[in-house]
Motif scaffolding. Structure first.
Motif, PDB file in Angstrom:
ATOM      1  N   VAL A 180      16.566  16.366  -9.334  1.00  0.00           N
ATOM      2  CA  VAL A 180      15.367  15.593  -9.675  1.00  0.00           C
ATOM      3  C   VAL A 180      15.739  14.311 -10.420  1.00  0.00           C
ATOM      4  N   SER A 181      16.662  14.395 -11.346  1.00  0.00           N
ATOM      5  CA  SER A 181      17.018  13.222 -12.148  1.00  0.00           C
ATOM      6  C   SER A 181      17.698  12.148 -11.307  1.00  0.00           C
ATOM      7  N   LEU A 182      18.607  12.528 -10.396  1.00  0.00           N
ATOM      8  CA  LEU A 182      19.238  11.537  -9.526  1.00  0.00           C
ATOM      9  C   LEU A 182      18.226  10.900  -8.584  1.00  0.00           C
ATOM     10  N   LEU A 183      17.271  11.682  -8.129  1.00  0.00           N
ATOM     11  CA  LEU A 183      16.243  11.143  -7.243  1.00  0.00           C
ATOM     12  C   LEU A 183      15.344  10.151  -7.977  1.00  0.00           C
ATOM     13  N   ALA A 184      15.067  10.406  -9.241  1.00  0.00           N
ATOM     14  CA  ALA A 184      14.158   9.536  -9.995  1.00  0.00           C
ATOM     15  C   ALA A 184      14.787   8.191 -10.322  1.00  0.00           C
ATOM     16  N   VAL A 185      16.092   8.166 -10.615  1.00  0.00           N
ATOM     17  CA  VAL A 185      16.720   6.911 -11.050  1.00  0.00           C
ATOM     18  C   VAL A 185      17.327   6.122  -9.903  1.00  0.00           C
ATOM     19  N   ASP A 186      17.404   6.708  -8.722  1.00  0.00           N
ATOM     20  CA  ASP A 186      18.059   6.003  -7.613  1.00  0.00           C
ATOM     21  C   ASP A 186      17.057   5.647  -6.516  1.00  0.00           C
ATOM     22  N   GLU A 187      16.631   6.609  -5.752  1.00  0.00           N
ATOM     23  CA  GLU A 187      15.764   6.322  -4.617  1.00  0.00           C
ATOM     24  C   GLU A 187      14.361   5.897  -5.043  1.00  0.00           C
ATOM     25  N   MET A 188      13.887   6.393  -6.168  1.00  0.00           N
ATOM     26  CA  MET A 188      12.540   6.059  -6.614  1.00  0.00           C
ATOM     27  C   MET A 188      12.497   4.857  -7.543  1.00  0.00           C
ATOM     28  N   HIS A 189      13.633   4.247  -7.845  1.00  0.00           N
ATOM     29  CA  HIS A 189      13.641   3.096  -8.742  1.00  0.00           C
ATOM     30  C   HIS A 189      12.978   1.893  -8.078  1.00  0.00           C
ATOM     31  N   MET A 190      11.867   1.460  -8.647  1.00  0.00           N
ATOM     32  CA  MET A 190      11.080   0.323  -8.154  1.00  0.00           C
ATOM     33  C   MET A 190      10.684   0.472  -6.686  1.00  0.00           C
ATOM     34  N   ASN A 191      10.569   1.708  -6.237  1.00  0.00           N
ATOM     35  CA  ASN A 191      10.127   1.981  -4.873  1.00  0.00           C
ATOM     36  C   ASN A 191       8.672   2.438  -4.954  1.00  0.00           C
ATOM     37  N   LEU A 192       7.779   1.463  -4.964  1.00  0.00           N
ATOM     38  CA  LEU A 192       6.373   1.736  -5.228  1.00  0.00           C
ATOM     39  C   LEU A 192       5.567   1.685  -3.944  1.00  0.00           C
ATOM     40  N   PRO A 193       4.560   2.527  -3.806  1.00  0.00           N
ATOM     41  CA  PRO A 193       3.656   2.413  -2.652  1.00  0.00           C
ATOM     42  C   PRO A 193       2.739   1.214  -2.825  1.00  0.00           C
ATOM     43  N   PRO A 194       2.209   0.660  -1.762  1.00  0.00           N
ATOM     44  CA  PRO A 194       1.306  -0.498  -1.882  1.00  0.00           C
ATOM     45  C   PRO A 194       0.003  -0.113  -2.584  1.00  0.00           C
ATOM     46  N   MET A 195      -0.499  -1.046  -3.375  1.00  0.00           N
ATOM     47  CA  MET A 195      -1.731  -0.809  -4.112  1.00  0.00           C
ATOM     48  C   MET A 195      -2.932  -1.099  -3.216  1.00  0.00           C
ATOM     49  N   THR A 196      -3.852  -0.174  -3.171  1.00  0.00           N
ATOM     50  CA  THR A 196      -5.095  -0.325  -2.416  1.00  0.00           C
ATOM     51  C   THR A 196      -6.262   0.118  -3.293  1.00  0.00           C
ATOM     52  N   ARG A 197      -7.446  -0.281  -2.896  1.00  0.00           N
ATOM     53  CA  ARG A 197      -8.623   0.135  -3.635  1.00  0.00           C
ATOM     54  C   ARG A 197      -8.888   1.626  -3.416  1.00  0.00           C
ATOM     55  N   ASP A 198      -9.219   2.275  -4.492  1.00  0.00           N
ATOM     56  CA  ASP A 198      -9.501   3.702  -4.374  1.00  0.00           C
ATOM     57  C   ASP A 198     -10.894   3.900  -3.781  1.00  0.00           C
ATOM     58  N   MET A 199     -11.204   5.133  -3.439  1.00  0.00           N
ATOM     59  CA  MET A 199     -12.464   5.440  -2.773  1.00  0.00           C
ATOM     60  C   MET A 199     -13.659   5.325  -3.715  1.00  0.00           C
ATOM     61  N   TYR A 200     -13.416   5.227  -5.009  1.00  0.00           N
ATOM     62  CA  TYR A 200     -14.517   5.077  -5.971  1.00  0.00           C
ATOM     63  C   TYR A 200     -14.588   3.646  -6.502  1.00  0.00           C
ATOM     64  N   TRP A 201     -14.213   2.680  -5.717  1.00  0.00           N
ATOM     65  CA  TRP A 201     -14.119   1.302  -6.188  1.00  0.00           C
ATOM     66  C   TRP A 201     -15.479   0.766  -6.633  1.00  0.00           C
ATOM     67  N   ASN A 202     -16.514   1.026  -5.878  1.00  0.00           N
ATOM     68  CA  ASN A 202     -17.856   0.534  -6.193  1.00  0.00           C
ATOM     69  C   ASN A 202     -18.770   1.643  -6.706  1.00  0.00           C
ATOM     70  N   ASP A 203     -18.211   2.736  -7.072  1.00  0.00           N
ATOM     71  CA  ASP A 203     -18.996   3.875  -7.551  1.00  0.00           C
ATOM     72  C   ASP A 203     -18.778   4.020  -9.045  1.00  0.00           C
ATOM     73  N   CYS A 204     -19.836   3.832  -9.827  1.00  0.00           N
ATOM     74  CA  CYS A 204     -19.703   3.946 -11.283  1.00  0.00           C
ATOM     75  C   CYS A 204     -19.671   5.386 -11.751  1.00  0.00           C
TER      76      CYS A 204
END
Length: 598
Positions: free
Chosen positions: A317-341
């Motif tokens: 887990v630790s090697l995976l977190a600091v190597d492959e997951m380093h700055m490997n972010l999914p694209p940001m999109t609006r969530d399904m509650y964007w216009n729902d208060c």
């Protein structure tokens, strides 16, 4: 090898725990069946010898010995000693589990603080997290028999990838007679400082956070080492073991079924099989076996900690977190509650029963107190008819309630306009204070008429602030004949009295009246707020009680505390100006006698 059965007892059902009695792995049967069979065999052998081998006079001697053992075996404090011992061992077992080293917090910090997606940055992060796992491996090798069998030498540690050949040489060249699990911690600290100098770590705060988390990780490792080094005192373990086995050795003889023909007390039946003695052995020895299994949770028992699994999981887990997951972010999109208060995730049909309303507090549905009895409309209509009954029945209780209530809140009628929130659409709360103020006003009128001749304003040096006369001035509006300070700060003339009646020009009163700044102000001189029990330009004597009331003037004032009214300590008070205070008291008293008061 931990036995997990949480899903089997998630819900309390009929015979839910009884289904666990049929398990074998990790059960009490697997731990105790050898001792149980040995005890049952010894008991059966003694019973056969007593019944078939011994002669009559030998049987009489055995019977006396059996009753003696049965009488004095109960004096052994098995329950007391064994209960404390098992409690100590269970607490020790749980504390060791809490202090297991987990690198999750460190790997998150390393992945976010050590920057650089190039080869050197990747090598830096993987090396740091490998030092963390090497530290935990060295500790587990020293406390766990299962890990020691897996990594018996440092060659196996190098082959597993936790240490390089060059690091092993440096590790072995450091001469120390102690356990050297702290060496990777030093390597980690030095490498993190080097990364800060190279700019891989942005600022010193991130470096400090990394080192603090590494210190926490080292504390967990040293705690496990300390538990392995200092165990439960040997004498305690010996006392408990001797107490249990001595008790059941005495039970082998004392719990034998004797000849009913001899008429011994408690030996009327001959059942051959001691059912309750076997149950007692099962419970007491099973209790002792629980302590034996939990006293060292890093062994190879069924309920011991899975140290080898922890090592594998932490490294992967630790090697995976600091190597492959380093700055490997999914694209940001609006969530399904964007216009729902009012975001509310859906429920399935199986979980529909768990959709419950929010908890608003335990006092939400609580009824009003008995003190809130009158509605506001009823009080306004029946106020003239209730004056005499209220004065007769509530003179003492109203004053006591006012003293208690005014310390926490102010009457609603005397406050500024603001929204009123009522519980369960009841207006009893607002009507209570109006009725209370009316009753208290009538009570003050009667009190002042009865004590008119003896009434003198309390001395300003007195430390009593809350008296019924001072409280009356907060509720009863002043008469128009009393002194009021105008906007220019001068004292207005009273109507119906000439200039000679003023304090400065009256005969026999040679001195003029004290300045308004040096005497105690009236509650109606100025508007807005009064701080009871406080000093002017000083700290309050006690926690102030704030009361607001409407007044015709706009000049603000403060109620003077007991110390600020002393003339010799007040900076603006004229020396020995006692005539002004006497005139002040006499003038107010004259107004009351003349009928100008309330």
């Amino acid at each position: 090898m931990t036995v997990t059965y949480s899903s089997k007892v998630a819900n309390a059902t009929f015979f839910s725990f009884h289904r666990l009695l049929l398990r074998w792995r990790g059960s009490i049967y697997k731990l105790l069946y050898r001792e149980f069979v040995a005890f049952l065999a010894l008991y059966t052998g003694l019973s056969v010898v007593y019944r078939l081998v011994l002669a009559d006079h030998q049987k009489r001697l055995f019977e006396k010995l059996s009753m003696y053992c049965d009488k004095y075996a109960e004096q052994i404090p098995v329950t007391f000693v064994l209960g404390f011992y098992v409690t100590l061992v269970v607490n020790r077992w749980w504390h060791q589990f809490v202090n297991l080293p987990w690198p999750d917090r460190l790997m998150v910090l390393i992945s976010s603080c050590v920057r650089g997606k190039d080869a050197h940055g990747r090598l830096l992060r993987r090396t740091l997290v490998r030092y963390v796992n090497l530290t935990s491996l060295l500790i587990f090798r020293s406390v766990s028999t299962a890990v020691c069998k897996r990594f018996p030498t440092m060659d196996h540690v190098v082959e597993a990838g936790f240490m390089t050949a060059e690091e092993r040489k440096v590790f072995e060249n450091i001469r120390s007679p102690h356990l050297k699990y702290w060496i990777p911690v030093v390597w980690f600290s030095n490498l993190a400082s080097k990364a800060r100098q190279e700019g891989r770590i942005q600022d010193s705060m991130e470096l400090q956070n990394l080192l603090n988390e590494m210190n926490h990780f080292r504390t967990w490792c040293s705690t496990l080492f300390g538990y392995d080094w200092v165990g439960v005192p040997l004498v305690y373990t010996q006392v408990v073991t001797l107490a249990v086995y001595t008790f059941f050795f005495a039970c082998l003889i004392g719990r034998q079924f004797l000849d009913p023909a001899q008429g011994y007390h408690g030996h009327d039946l001959d059942l051959y099989v001691p059912v309750f003695t076997l149950l007692q052995f099962f419970f007491y020895c099973g209790w002792l076996k629980v302590a034996e299994q939990l006293i060292n949770p890093f062994g190879e028992d069924d309920d011991d900690f899975e140290a080898n699994w922890i090592i594998d999981r932490n490294l992967q887990v630790s090697l995976l977190a600091v190597d492959e997951m380093h700055m490997n972010l999914p694209p940001m999109t609006r969530d399904m509650y964007w216009n729902d208060c009012e975001a509310r995730p859906p429920y399935t049909l199986a979980a529909a029963d768990y959709c419950i309303p929010s908890f608003l507090g335990s006092t939400t549905d609580m009824g009003l107190s008995n003190i809130l009895q009158f509605e506001e409309t009823e009080v306004s209509d029946s106020r003239p008819r209730q004056q005499e009954s209220v004065l007769a029945g509530r003179q003492e209780s109203v004053l006591r309630r006012v003293r208690r209530l005014l310390s926490v809140q102010e009457p609603p009628e005397l406050q500024s306009a603001r929204p009123v929130f009522q519980r369960h659409s009841s207006g009893a709360t607002g009507s209570f204070f109006s009725d209370l103020r009316f009753c208290f006003t009538q009570f003050v009128i009667v009190e002042r008429q009865n004590h008119l001749r003896d009434w003198i304003p309390p001395p300003l040096k007195s430390r009593r602030v809350w008296t019924h006369r001072r409280m009356a001035t907060l509720f009863v509006a002043p008469p128009p004949s009393w002194d009021r300070r105008n906007s220019a700060g001068r004292v207005a003339q009273r109507p119906g009295r000439g200039a000679a009646s003023s304090p400065s020009s009256s005969p026999g009163r040679g001195r003029r009246r004290r300045p308004a700044a040096c005497r105690a102000p009236r509650p109606w001189e100025g508007g807005g707020e009064a701080w009871l029990g406080t000093k002017v330009n000083a700290h309050p004597v006690r926690s102030p009680t704030r009361c607001s009331f409407p007044t015709p003037s706009t000049t603000s004032w403060e109620w003077w505390g007991p110390r600020t009214t002393r003339r010799r300590k007040h900076p603006r008070t004229p020396t020995r100006n006692r005539t002004a205070r006497t005139n002040y008291e006499r003038t107010d008293r004259t107004d009351f006698r003349a009928g100008n008061g309330v």
